[in-house]
Scaffold this motif. Structure first.
Motif, PDB file in Angstrom:
ATOM      1  N   ASP A 242       0.856  -1.190   0.000  1.00  0.00           N
ATOM      2  CA  ASP A 242       0.000   0.000   0.000  1.00  0.00           C
ATOM      3  C   ASP A 242       0.894   1.243   0.000  1.00  0.00           C
ATOM      4  OD1 ASP A 242      -2.009   1.875   0.338  1.00  0.00           O
ATOM      5  OD2 ASP A 242      -2.190   1.504   2.506  1.00  0.00           O
TER       6      ASP A 242
ATOM      7  N   ASN B 201      -0.584   4.621  -0.096  1.00  0.00           N
ATOM      8  CA  ASN B 201      -1.272   5.842   0.343  1.00  0.00           C
ATOM      9  C   ASN B 201      -2.062   5.685   1.634  1.00  0.00           C
ATOM     10  OD1 ASN B 201      -3.217   4.205  -0.675  1.00  0.00           O
ATOM     11  ND2 ASN B 201      -4.227   5.758  -1.925  1.00  0.00           N
TER      12      ASN B 201
ATOM     13  N   ASP C 108      -4.394   3.620   2.711  1.00  0.00           N
ATOM     14  CA  ASP C 108      -5.810   3.244   2.830  1.00  0.00           C
ATOM     15  C   ASP C 108      -5.973   1.754   3.147  1.00  0.00           C
ATOM     16  OD1 ASP C 108      -5.093   2.101   0.448  1.00  0.00           O
ATOM     17  OD2 ASP C 108      -6.670   3.042  -0.753  1.00  0.00           O
TER      18      ASP C 108
ATOM     19  N   ILE D  53      -5.012  -0.752   1.370  1.00  0.00           N
ATOM     20  CA  ILE D  53      -5.157  -1.575   0.164  1.00  0.00           C
ATOM     21  C   ILE D  53      -3.915  -1.414  -0.703  1.00  0.00           C
ATOM     22  CG2 ILE D  53      -6.535  -1.880  -1.946  1.00  0.00           C
ATOM     23  CD1 ILE D  53      -8.915  -0.704  -0.376  1.00  0.00           C
TER      24      ILE D  53
ATOM     25  N   ASP E 218      -1.513  -1.167  -3.958  1.00  0.00           N
ATOM     26  CA  ASP E 218      -1.799  -0.387  -5.164  1.00  0.00           C
ATOM     27  C   ASP E 218      -0.589  -0.383  -6.114  1.00  0.00           C
ATOM     28  OD1 ASP E 218      -0.049   1.586  -3.960  1.00  0.00           O
ATOM     29  OD2 ASP E 218      -1.769   2.144  -2.703  1.00  0.00           O
TER      30      ASP E 218
HETATM   31 CA    CA Z   1      -3.576   2.024  -1.358  1.00  0.00          CA
END
Ligand code: CA
Ligand code: TEU
Length: 536
Positions: free
Chosen positions: A19, A21, A23, A25, A27
């Motif tokens: 992840d 950023n 959040d 999740i 990416d």
């Molecule tokens: Ca993310």
């Protein structure tokens, strides 16, 4: 140039890799930030599980737009940057091509259910029967029936997988044109090829009732039909224009079927994922486990090594429990992890490594069903509850087989959430063992599973015999597997002890590698020892 015969391919499950950023999740920018890790491992290509827009009922395998990126994962620009940054490191990108079905949120489906042309027949629609029963007796892959009523259309649609994954109808010629267009879209952006999801199920010959089976009634109406081969040959014409690569995920594939799919002169796929060796610890269906029997497993590997000139070699992916608890031993975690690495990197074929395998990640440590995310596991739980299977037993069945075992976040270091995310909570539970199993630790440990993978990947790169050499088995017992790779005058023997007890083998030779510290080899293997010998 058949680059894929020399490359090691690494599978990324984007949701759980890195992840960027906060959040919770994984990416695409996260993947870019970890490309150096893959380069260090010696990876030649990445297979990216789906990154397209999706309502995520099946985590991306339910695609709602084939020509975009899921905003949770980034943008098309991020994807372009990933392709470029990977290329700078000599790494190709393969995308996941999921064309047996789309999400019911896809615009095609929205139009099809409203009978807007030319979309009316993009999916398999059927009226129910006058007596109120479903259009046929088929059963699906995720433990449910495979017909769903749609109020808008006033008909049922076919879904072999989750209820929101509607099967595309290849009897409608426009569908194939759409798929060709999708291929060109990504190939023009620079991807090197595709992993093709359940690609041997595309064509359904009729919607007639199937012969009743314990699982997957109806299978004979869609498994590896001639028309599917025809579709693959048509797609290949587009792919060849880009010299692109394809590996098919082919359920229930036999060596004969695989030969048809991969024979060069037939022009279909480059290789396939077979499942037989992954089924050695299953009875009839994946939820009925039996003890792992190494001999049956070796025999299966031998059969596939012999029957096909080339194929994929893998022990893990995002649908399977982790390999160490399954084929190795948690009590001999390090040794058996290295032994399995040796197997994957020395058989003849293209090795696929699934994220986390290179640091010996093991199955999840969830406490109960409410921690599960996977649609298949949740369906099975529902089904078993309906049959009044008590919770303890349900959990025993599901926890050993759940696909979430492979989907917990990648364990990068021993910081919060294993370095996967700065969020309080990752989308799926991080395994609490990350204090003991993580990349950062293993980088500093010359004896780690990670360093073993790196070392063997390098050895494989240096020794052509390990890549292109032919395969010959020497010993295959209930726990010992010995085989030889040979190319011209060069010959290398691999001996593996799949047990927690010492074993003896007949081979001798100059010791190239062992997962124990030793100087020479006299035929005696330690528990879970793997040796590579140069034949002299
Ligand atoms: Ca993310
Ligand atoms: O999987 C197809 C498949 O049949 C199985 O591997 C399946 O995941 C399950 O184990 C059946 O019991 C592919 C993808 O790899 C999987 O993630 C998707 O959920 C599925 O297709 C549908 O797209």
């Amino acid at each position: 140039m058949e680059w894929w015969k020399d490359a090691i391919i690494y599978q990324i499950y984007p949701r759980s890799f890195q992840d960027s950023n906060g959040d919770g999740i994984g990416d695409i920018p996260g993947i870019i930030s970890r490309l150096d890790h893959l380069q260090e491992l010696g990876v030649g290509a990445i297979w990216l599980s789906p990154v397209y827009p999706s309502p995520n009922d099946d985590n991306g395998y339910d695609i709602s737009d084939y020509k975009n990126i899921n905003p949770e994962y980034g943008t098309l620009e991020d994807m372009d940057r990933l392709i470029l940054e990977a290329k700078r490191r000599g790494i190709r990108i393969l995308m996941d091509l999921v064309i047996n079905h789309t999400s019911t949120k896809h615009a095609w489906f929205e139009k099809s259910r409203r009978r807007i042309e030319p979309y009316t027949d993009y999916y398999y629609w059927a009226p129910g029967n006058p007596d109120g029963t479903l259009p046929n007796n088929w059963t699906g892959f995720f433990g449910e029936d495979c017909w769903q009523w749609d109020d808008v259309r006033g008909e049922y649609y076919l879904h072999l997988f989750a209820r929101t994954q509607a099967d595309l109808n290849y009897h409608c010629p426009q569908v194939l044109d759409e798929v060709k267009d999708v291929l060109r879209f990504w190939l023009d952006r620079g991807v090197a090829g595709f992993r093709c999801d359940v690609i041997n199920l595309l064509w359904k010959d009729s919607l007639a009732d199937g012969e009743k089976r314990l699982a997957l009634t109806g299978l004979e109406h869609y498994l590896s039909l001639p028309e599917t081969h025809g579709i693959l040959r048509q797609l290949r014409k587009v792919l060849d224009g880009y010299r692109a690569f394809t590996v098919g995920e082919t359920v229930f594939v036999t060596p004969e079927m695989a030969r048809d799919l991969c024979a060069e002169d037939r022009g279909e796929l480059n290789m396939v994922f077979s499942f037989e060796h992954m089924e050695c610890d299953q009875r009839f269906i994946k939820w009925l486990k039996r003890d792992f029997r190494p001999k049956a497993f070796f025999e299966c590997l031998i059969k596939w090594q012999k029957e096909l000139p080339w194929n994929t070699i893998y022990l893990e992916n995002h649908d399977q429990p982790r390999s160490i608890p399954r084929f190795g031993s948690n009590s001999w975690w390090r040794e058996s992890g290295k032994l399995l690495a040796t197997l994957v990197l020395t058989l003849r074929g293209t090795p696929f490594i699934y994220q986390g395998q290179e640091i010996g990640m093991v199955d999840f440590d969830f406490d109960g069903v409410d921690q599960l995310d996977d649609v298949e596991s949740r369906n099975v739980n529902r089904l078993l509850s309906a049959y009044h299977v008590p919770e303890g037993l349900r959990w025993r069945i599901i926890s050993r087989t759940s696909r979430d075992n492979a989907r917990t976040p990648m364990q990068w270091d021993d910081g919060p959430n294993a370095g996967f995310t700065t969020a309080d909570k990752a989308w799926l539970g991080v395994n609490r063992n990350f204090h003991f199993i993580n990349l950062a630790d293993q980088e500093n440990d010359p004896d780690s599973i990670w360093n073993w993978y790196k070392d063997l990947a390098k050895l494989r790169g240096e020794r052509e015999v390990l890549r292109r050499g032919d395969f010959l088995w020497l010993e295959c017992t209930h726990r010992v597997f010995v085989y030889r790779r040979r190319l011209g005058a060069e010959s290398v023997t691999v001996a593996l002890n799949f047990s927690g007890r010492p074993a003896r083998v007949g081979s001798r030779g100059r010791l190239l590698r062992s997962n124990y510290h030793r100087d020479g080899f006299d035929g005696r293997l330690q528990p879970w020892e793997a040796v590579i010998l140069e034949d002299v």
